[in-house]
Design an enzyme around this catalytic site. Structure first.
Site, short mmCIF file in Angstrom:
data_model
loop_
_atom_site.label_atom_id
_atom_site.label_comp_id
_atom_site.label_asym_id
_atom_site.label_seq_id
_atom_site.Cartn_x
_atom_site.Cartn_y
_atom_site.Cartn_z
N HIS A 286 0.83 -1.21 0.00
CA HIS A 286 0.00 0.00 0.00
C HIS A 286 0.87 1.26 0.00
O HIS A 286 0.43 2.32 0.46
CB HIS A 286 -0.95 0.04 1.21
CG HIS A 286 -1.70 -1.23 1.44
ND1 HIS A 286 -2.94 -1.47 0.89
CD2 HIS A 286 -1.36 -2.36 2.12
CE1 HIS A 286 -3.36 -2.68 1.25
NE2 HIS A 286 -2.40 -3.24 1.99
N LYS B 215 15.29 22.43 -10.96
CA LYS B 215 14.59 21.16 -11.18
C LYS B 215 15.38 20.11 -11.94
O LYS B 215 16.03 20.40 -12.93
CB LYS B 215 13.28 21.41 -11.95
CG LYS B 215 12.18 22.12 -11.19
CD LYS B 215 11.74 21.41 -9.91
CE LYS B 215 11.03 20.11 -10.16
NZ LYS B 215 9.69 20.31 -10.71
#
Ligand code: ARG
Length: 495
Positions: free
Chosen positions: A155, A282
């Site tokens: 999960h 970035k």
């Protein structure tokens, strides 16, 4: 009208827009060389069967080789497909009295199906080879990280400690199933429909097994209706590609997540990254994102082929032409994606310190602690699960005293009285000893992973040999065909 196809039955010349709508010329660049090979094989067989004369045969063969040399760009692109365009060029070169004989006992319907299978089988072998390289890189990287501890997830929540090797081996195993699926699909792709003609075969005494052998196919698609009209081999192949892309997409997703500041498990090599046009800092994992994105296109190709083929009556229908571009798009995309993933994994930097420090975060040793309670005290697992579950509500790893306190509340007695010691608790809470204990087949214990890696390396070598064998057989057949073509041309020149 000079159009060799339409001039008989159709009074109107072809309309430009209609031709554009119905033509497959653009996509047929994929099968240009295959079509020449199919023409060569068919022509030689026609001569061997006495259906065309030796001299006509050699003129046709020479014409075909010349067209191959000229390349597809020199064909007339106003025809509706490569087959008729190629035949028309041949007739230009050697005259209709000779070139007009090549299409005896054949139709474009068996021709195109043969060409697609001819190219697809090579692409299938190519994809198997690409997969081999990726599997090899995964196994190599796994081999270097047998002791690299990290948290395993369910999960996407921290679950239990494992190793990077164990994790990578999982992906390698999935890809080895993809390999097997490709090999299995190959066996149904590499069959010859040639000789089925339009659908009812032909009254000419052709020899189907001869062209089959020349072209390196492993057998016939026997029933002539089935041969021209079935495209389940495309569905199956596109299914194989889609499955590969789903597996790659999952790996790509992990690469994206693992390279975030939050995870910081890996750093991808700059060549697989892009930057922002506004945010100078970035470093974005665009290549991984596009592998994930392109998986959607490949799944789309499978859906397109399925929808196009559904509800088509036997035998050939022109709808089938619309299915073909999808197989080329999907195979090309899948092969590129495999190569990108291979490079990304080979060049990524593993931040093993971060992985190790995260490996016990989120009380990942809770399962082992519960197991330890069972093994040391004899309480049922469900009871141990409850005790550790209550402890997990608190923050940090529990001490023996805390365990005893909770146990007292749950079962009315302390566990140290039943044999639990500080030492056992300590061991249960240690990630490394957690992993070391998991020696069952397929578990993450280093010794088990090493055994597994060795076994997978052996399987990989077997797969490598299998591809080699298939490639050699095909190359041998084509070589033989070209030798026979050569001999036909020389023999007639001697006359
Ligand atoms: N371009 C066609 C295809 O890809 C070739 C076969 C055409 N046959 C026909 N009867 N119109 O399917």
């Amino acid at each position: 009208m000079s159009d060799i196809l339409r001039r008989g039955r159709l009074a109107e010349a072809a309309d430009k827009e209609v031709t554009m709508f119905t033509s497959s010329m653009d996509t047929d660049k994929w099968i240009f060389e295959a079509d020449i090979a199919v023409d060569l094989a068919h022509t030689v067989m026609l001569k061997e069967q006495g259906i065309i004369k030796s001299n006509d045969c050699s003129d046709i063969l020479e014409g075909l080789l010349a067209i191959k040399e000229m390349g597809i760009e020199n064909l007339d692109h106003t025809y509706e497909d490569i087959h008729i365009s190629l035949e028309s060029k041949l007739i230009d070169l050697v005259g209709e009295n000779v070139g007009g004989r090549m299409h005896s006992g054949r139709s474009r319907n068996d021709e195109v199906a043969t060409c697609i299978r001819f190219v697809l089988r090579d692409e299938m072998l190519g994809i198997m080879d690409d997969l081999l390289k990726l599997r090899k890189t995964l196994l190599k990287t796994a081999g270097e990280n047998v002791e690299t501890i990290m948290p395993g997830f369910t999960h996407l929540q921290h679950a239990q400690p494992t190793t990077l090797a164990h994790h990578l081996l999982a992906h390698a195993d999935a890809l080895s199933r993809d390999f097997k699926r490709a090999a299995d699909a190959f066996s149904r792709v590499n069959l010859s429909p040639l000789g089925a003609a339009a659908f009812a075969s032909t009254g000419f005494s052709i020899e189907r097994t001869r062209t089959c052998e020349f072209l390196g196919f492993d057998g016939l698609v026997e029933n002539s209706m089935d041969a021209v009209s079935s495209r389940d081999f495309l569905i199956e192949s596109a299914g194989v590609f889609a499955n590969i892309m789903v597996n790659l997409s999952r790996m790509a997703e992990e690469s994206v997540i693992w390279s975030t500041s939050e995870f910081n498990f890996i750093e991808l090599n700059d060549i697989y990254a892009s930057t922002s046009s506004i945010m100078p800092q970035k470093k974005n994992p665009d290549t991984a994102e596009l592998i994930r994105g392109k998986s959607g296109s490949v799944i789309g190709s499978l859906m397109s082929i399925l929808s196009i083929c559904k509800a088509l009556p036997l035998s050939y229908n022109r709808d089938l032409q619309e299915a073909t571009p999808n197989i080329w798009l999907s195979v090309e995309t899948t092969r590129a994606a495999i190569r990108m993933m291979e490079g990304m994994i080979k060049t990524m930097k593993v931040n093993s310190d971060v992985m190790a420090s995260q490996s016990v975060n989120g009380f990942t040793t809770a399962t082992e602690l519960a197991d330890t309670l069972v093994r040391s005290t004899g309480i049922p697992f469900r009871t141990a699960h409850q005790i550790v579950g209550v402890l997990a509500r608190g923050s940090g790893e529990p001490t023996l005293g805390e365990i005893d306190a909770v146990a007292y509340n749950v079962i009315g007695e302390s566990l140290s009285a039943r044999g639990l010691t500080e030492e056992k608790v300590c061991e249960a809470l240690d990630a490394k000893s957690n992993i070391k204990k998991r020696v069952v087949p397929g578990g993450p214990a280093p010794e088990e992973v090493k055994r597994s890696l060795k076994n997978r390396m052996n399987l990989l070598e077997e797969d490598e040999q299998a591809i080699k064998k298939l490639n050699t057989k095909i190359c041998g057949s084509i070589k033989k065909l070209l030798e026979v073509v050569d001999r036909c041309i020389k023999d007639s020149g001697n006359k």
